[in-house]
Design a protein around this motif. Structure first.
Motif, mmCIF file in Angstrom:
data_model
loop_
_atom_site.group_PDB
_atom_site.id
_atom_site.type_symbol
_atom_site.label_atom_id
_atom_site.label_comp_id
_atom_site.label_asym_id
_atom_site.label_seq_id
_atom_site.Cartn_x
_atom_site.Cartn_y
_atom_site.Cartn_z
ATOM 1 N N SER A 1 0.802 -1.222 0.000
ATOM 2 C CA SER A 1 0.000 0.000 0.000
ATOM 3 C C SER A 1 0.837 1.276 0.000
ATOM 4 N N ARG A 2 2.142 1.166 -0.193
ATOM 5 C CA ARG A 2 2.992 2.357 -0.140
ATOM 6 C C ARG A 2 3.815 2.479 -1.416
ATOM 7 N N THR A 3 3.456 3.460 -2.214
ATOM 8 C CA THR A 3 4.180 3.684 -3.468
ATOM 9 C C THR A 3 5.633 4.062 -3.189
ATOM 10 N N ASN A 4 5.816 4.925 -2.176
ATOM 11 C CA ASN A 4 7.187 5.334 -1.862
ATOM 12 C C ASN A 4 7.999 4.172 -1.308
ATOM 13 N N GLY A 5 7.311 3.210 -0.623
ATOM 14 C CA GLY A 5 7.987 2.023 -0.131
ATOM 15 C C GLY A 5 8.528 1.188 -1.267
ATOM 16 N N ILE A 6 7.728 1.060 -2.321
ATOM 17 C CA ILE A 6 8.173 0.304 -3.493
ATOM 18 C C ILE A 6 9.378 0.982 -4.128
ATOM 19 N N ALA A 7 9.331 2.323 -4.181
ATOM 20 C CA ALA A 7 10.437 3.075 -4.783
ATOM 21 C C ALA A 7 11.736 2.886 -4.002
ATOM 22 N N LEU A 8 11.620 2.892 -2.667
ATOM 23 C CA LEU A 8 12.811 2.708 -1.839
ATOM 24 C C LEU A 8 13.427 1.324 -2.050
ATOM 25 N N VAL A 9 12.564 0.299 -2.052
ATOM 26 C CA VAL A 9 13.061 -1.064 -2.239
ATOM 27 C C VAL A 9 13.699 -1.212 -3.623
ATOM 28 N N LYS A 10 13.061 -0.608 -4.640
ATOM 29 C CA LYS A 10 13.618 -0.650 -5.991
ATOM 30 C C LYS A 10 14.995 -0.013 -6.024
ATOM 31 N N THR A 11 15.162 1.090 -5.287
ATOM 32 C CA THR A 11 16.454 1.779 -5.237
ATOM 33 C C THR A 11 17.524 0.878 -4.638
ATOM 34 N N ILE A 12 17.165 0.162 -3.553
ATOM 35 C CA ILE A 12 18.135 -0.739 -2.914
ATOM 36 C C ILE A 12 18.509 -1.874 -3.855
ATOM 37 N N ILE A 13 17.507 -2.447 -4.563
ATOM 38 C CA ILE A 13 17.775 -3.553 -5.487
ATOM 39 C C ILE A 13 18.682 -3.093 -6.621
ATOM 40 N N ASP A 14 18.407 -1.914 -7.175
ATOM 41 C CA ASP A 14 19.242 -1.387 -8.266
ATOM 42 C C ASP A 14 20.659 -1.107 -7.771
ATOM 43 N N LEU A 15 20.749 -0.573 -6.542
ATOM 44 C CA LEU A 15 22.064 -0.293 -5.967
ATOM 45 C C LEU A 15 22.875 -1.579 -5.835
ATOM 46 N N ALA A 16 22.246 -2.637 -5.324
ATOM 47 C CA ALA A 16 22.936 -3.915 -5.165
ATOM 48 C C ALA A 16 23.385 -4.466 -6.517
ATOM 49 N N GLU A 17 22.519 -4.337 -7.511
ATOM 50 C CA GLU A 17 22.854 -4.844 -8.843
ATOM 51 C C GLU A 17 24.029 -4.079 -9.432
ATOM 52 N N ASN A 18 24.024 -2.746 -9.270
ATOM 53 C CA ASN A 18 25.100 -1.927 -9.818
ATOM 54 C C ASN A 18 26.437 -2.200 -9.142
ATOM 55 N N LEU A 19 26.384 -2.608 -7.860
ATOM 56 C CA LEU A 19 27.619 -2.901 -7.127
ATOM 57 C C LEU A 19 27.973 -4.387 -7.148
ATOM 58 N N ASN A 20 27.235 -5.144 -7.965
ATOM 59 C CA ASN A 20 27.460 -6.584 -8.115
ATOM 60 C C ASN A 20 27.239 -7.350 -6.806
ATOM 61 N N PHE A 21 26.268 -6.894 -5.997
ATOM 62 C CA PHE A 21 25.877 -7.605 -4.789
ATOM 63 C C PHE A 21 24.591 -8.387 -5.079
ATOM 64 N N SER A 22 24.472 -9.544 -4.461
ATOM 65 C CA SER A 22 23.172 -10.215 -4.472
ATOM 66 C C SER A 22 22.291 -9.537 -3.427
ATOM 67 N N VAL A 23 20.984 -9.810 -3.481
ATOM 68 C CA VAL A 23 20.076 -9.155 -2.555
ATOM 69 C C VAL A 23 19.032 -10.152 -2.063
ATOM 70 N N ILE A 24 18.732 -10.072 -0.765
ATOM 71 C CA ILE A 24 17.723 -10.924 -0.147
ATOM 72 C C ILE A 24 16.771 -10.029 0.619
ATOM 73 N N ALA A 25 15.468 -10.295 0.481
ATOM 74 C CA ALA A 25 14.459 -9.562 1.258
ATOM 75 C C ALA A 25 14.031 -10.451 2.421
ATOM 76 N N GLU A 26 14.101 -9.904 3.637
ATOM 77 C CA GLU A 26 13.687 -10.681 4.807
ATOM 78 C C GLU A 26 12.410 -10.103 5.399
ATOM 79 N N GLY A 27 11.693 -10.961 6.125
ATOM 80 C CA GLY A 27 10.451 -10.514 6.735
ATOM 81 C C GLY A 27 9.285 -10.484 5.750
ATOM 82 N N VAL A 28 9.351 -11.263 4.682
ATOM 83 C CA VAL A 28 8.277 -11.313 3.684
ATOM 84 C C VAL A 28 7.167 -12.227 4.211
ATOM 85 N N GLU A 29 5.973 -11.697 4.341
ATOM 86 C CA GLU A 29 4.903 -12.451 5.002
ATOM 87 C C GLU A 29 3.729 -12.799 4.085
#
Length: 638
Positions: A570-598
């Protein structure tokens, strides 16, 4: 003191010699008269011999007498010189020693007059015996000193040994006066006294008292003085007495000391103490207990509203910036409040209750104040019991490991697990890590517990490997574990002892831990990576890490904190923040895991954003090692 001259003795002997010579002369003429003039003229040799003998005897007698006179005169001179030397040396000694010697008698009018007055002080003021002998003491003593000494002197004249002190503008003398009795009448004829300069001794005592009562850095009262003041006030007979103590502790003072040095820290403490002095009236006592702890003691009745107002003022003035050298420092304070007799009936427990309240203020976010309550004591007792139980748990192996699977959403395969510590208490059952981990951190037991977790996780990997499953395992390290001496060596030893494949081991540290000392973090993580171990940043997005440092850190994976996942639907800005983190990890060649997914919806959003590794209840809660095996055998389907 004057000495007798040697000349009178010499003249005395000469007078005796003259008398002797007269007698010899008379004897000589008597001999001549007896012989007669006619016989002398007859040239009788006997007469001449007799006359010669008489002359020689007279001459020899006179020589002996004169020699004796000279010898006695020289001896007397030597004796008198030695006496003078001794007297002079004694007077010189008195002039050097911080002492005053005197004798006093009463004249016919009953006035006290000086018989003897010598010593360093007498030399300094020009009142030696030579100048004041026979003078009434009231004529040369200062009025204040005279009034101080007259009564002790009168008492000494009654036959008593008297001790008293005399204070001048610059000196303090301790006097002892002794009566001198007439052997025949047993009456006091004089008094003899001496005064010792104890100024230096008194100054040393004062300095020692300052050391025992005052804090040497700030000049405020110290902890010992606090106990004295409070206990003395408690013992006063006053039914309505009230004491309020405010225990002030600077927030993050250790960080200032460690980063800018103890000299800067000391200047900060001095500045804070000066601010407190300016804030409080004379009826408030200020103390520095040590370190960065201060106490304000109020020994008159005030309301709680007034107390809170004082605390707010303290917090406000301490928040104001302080300039020290080239640094502009900002600090804050946490304050604990306790009242006598409401919360405690002695100084020790009153301070303890204020301490509990102060720590509550720190735990609630710092820069705050709290009034002690019974609930705080109950929590403290419960915390102490928890510490005991935790120690027992370590010794009796009451811990176990659960594992939460990490799932690839594209294949539904288990791609790894995170080892999570669980404690099963014999009477309380399962205890939440949120309850015991902070206590383990505070007590230092976290290092021992952390090593146990790492060892058990590696042993479990080896057991799974024997059964044909290589399941990568992630293990969390706390901030204290991360700073543990020889951490890398300890991890290497466990890897070798358990036959763990280091490439299947991931060490997780929080973002805030990685930022505490970046250079240390880089060095240690590189050392671990060189062993084949992967590094993951846990709770990413909550530690405010600098992107410039992030690209320097030798890491392999970012774990998106659960706070960004909750409510993402329900949070558009929340999606944007998560997208930013995922893109950042990809650009730095890091893998990414999301925790607390319910929820499935959260999983699908993350998958669409490019995050394909998921950890959370949507797939599985933390489960036992046996349940992980079952999960591996039966691919997860949602």
């Amino acid at each position: 003191m004057k000495i007798k001259k040697a000349e009178p003795t010499f003249y005395h002997i000469l007078r005796k010699s003259a008398i002797l010579l007269l007698l010899i002369g008379a004897l000589f003429f008597l001999v001549l008269f007896s012989i007669g003039t006619d016989r002398i003229k007859s040239s009788d040799i006997t007469i001449y011999v007799l006359l010669l003998l008489t002359f020689l005897l007279s001459f020899f007698t006179v020589y002996l007498v004169i020699r004796q006179a000279l010898n006695q005169s020289n001896t007397q001179l030597l004796i008198e010189k030695e006496k003078l030397k001794i007297v002079n040396e004694f007077r010189e000694s008195l002039s050097i020693l911080p002492a005053l010697l005197y004798r006093i008698k009463k004249n016919a009018d009953g006035e006290m007059v000086v018989v003897y007055h010598e010593g360093k002080r007498a030399e300094e003021i020009g009142l030696t015996t030579e100048n004041v002998k026979g003078m009434p003491i009231k004529e040369f003593l200062h009025k204040d000193i005279y009034e101080t000494t007259i009564l002790p002197f009168e008492r000494a004249f009654t036959g008593n040994v008297v001790e008293f002190r005399v204070k001048t503008d610059t000196h303090i003398y301790e006097h002892t006066v002794t009566p001198i009795f007439d052997p025949a009448t047993k009456e006091v004829i004089e008094i003899s006294g001496y005064g010792v300069d104890i100024t230096a001794h008194e100054l040393a005592n004062k300095k020692m008292k300052d050391l025992t009562e005052y804090d040497q850095l700030t000049g405020l009262y110290n902890r010992d003085k606090y106990a004295q003041v409070v206990e003395r006030f408690i013992q006063e007979e006053n039914e309505n007495k009230q004491i309020t103590i405010l225990l002030i502790d600077l927030d993050d003072f250790k960080h200032i000391n460690d980063t800018l040095g103890h000299s800067t820290g000391d200047q900060l403490l001095i500045n804070v103490s000066n601010k407190l002095r300016e804030l409080f009236l004379p009826d408030h006592d200020l103390f520095r207990l040590g370190g960065d702890e201060f106490v304000v003691l109020i020994t008159h009745a005030i309301t709680r509203d007034e107390t809170i107002n004082i605390c707010q003022n303290i917090i406000q003035i301490i928040k104001e910036p302080i300039s020290i050298g080239d640094h502009q420092l900002y600090t804050s304070a946490s304050i604990g409040i306790a009242f006598y007799p409401e919360h405690a009936t002695d100084s020790k427990f009153l301070l303890k209750q204020a301490d509990l309240a102060m720590y509550r203020a720190k735990n609630e976010g710092k820069n705050n104040y709290f009034i002690y309550s019974k609930e705080m004591m109950d929590e403290t007792i419960e915390r102490i019991e928890m510490q005991k139980s935790l120690r027992h748990a370590v010794e009796n192996q009451e811990f176990t490991l659960y594992y939460q699977p990490q799932i690839d959403v594209l294949t539904n395969d288990v791609v790894g697990v995170e080892a999570l510590l669980r404690w099963y208490h014999p009477t309380k059952g399962f205890v939440s890590p949120l309850e015991f981990i902070p206590i383990a951190e505070e007590t230092g037991m976290i290092q021992e517990i952390g090593e146990w977790v790492l060892r058990k996780a590696c042993e479990q990997f080896s057991r799974w490997k024997v059964e044909g499953y290589e399941v990568p395992i992630s293990v969390n390290l706390s901030a204290k574990q991360f700073k543990q001496v020889n951490l890398s060596v300890m991890i290497q030893d466990i890897i070798e002892e358990t036959n763990m494949d280091p490439t299947c081991l991931t060490i997780e540290i929080t973002e805030s831990t990685s930022m505490e000392d970046v250079q240390f973090t880089i060095s240690l993580l590189e050392e671990l990576q060189n062993k084949g171990i992967e590094i993951s940043i846990d709770d990413f997005g909550t530690g405010y890490s600098s992107l410039s440092y992030l690209q320097k850190l030798p890491i392999n994976c970012l774990k998106i904190d659960r706070s960004f996942i909750q409510g993402i639907e329900s949070r558009t800005n929340g999606i944007a923040l998560v997208k930013t983190i995922i893109d950042l990890a990809e650009n730095l060649n890091f893998s990414v895991i999301a925790e607390g997914v319910e929820t499935i919806e959260q999983r699908d959003i993350l998958s669409n954003l490019g995050c394909h590794k998921i950890q959370g209840f949507v797939y599985s809660k933390p489960i036992t090692a046996e349940e992980i095996m079952s999960l591996m055998n039966n691919k997860i389907a949602i």
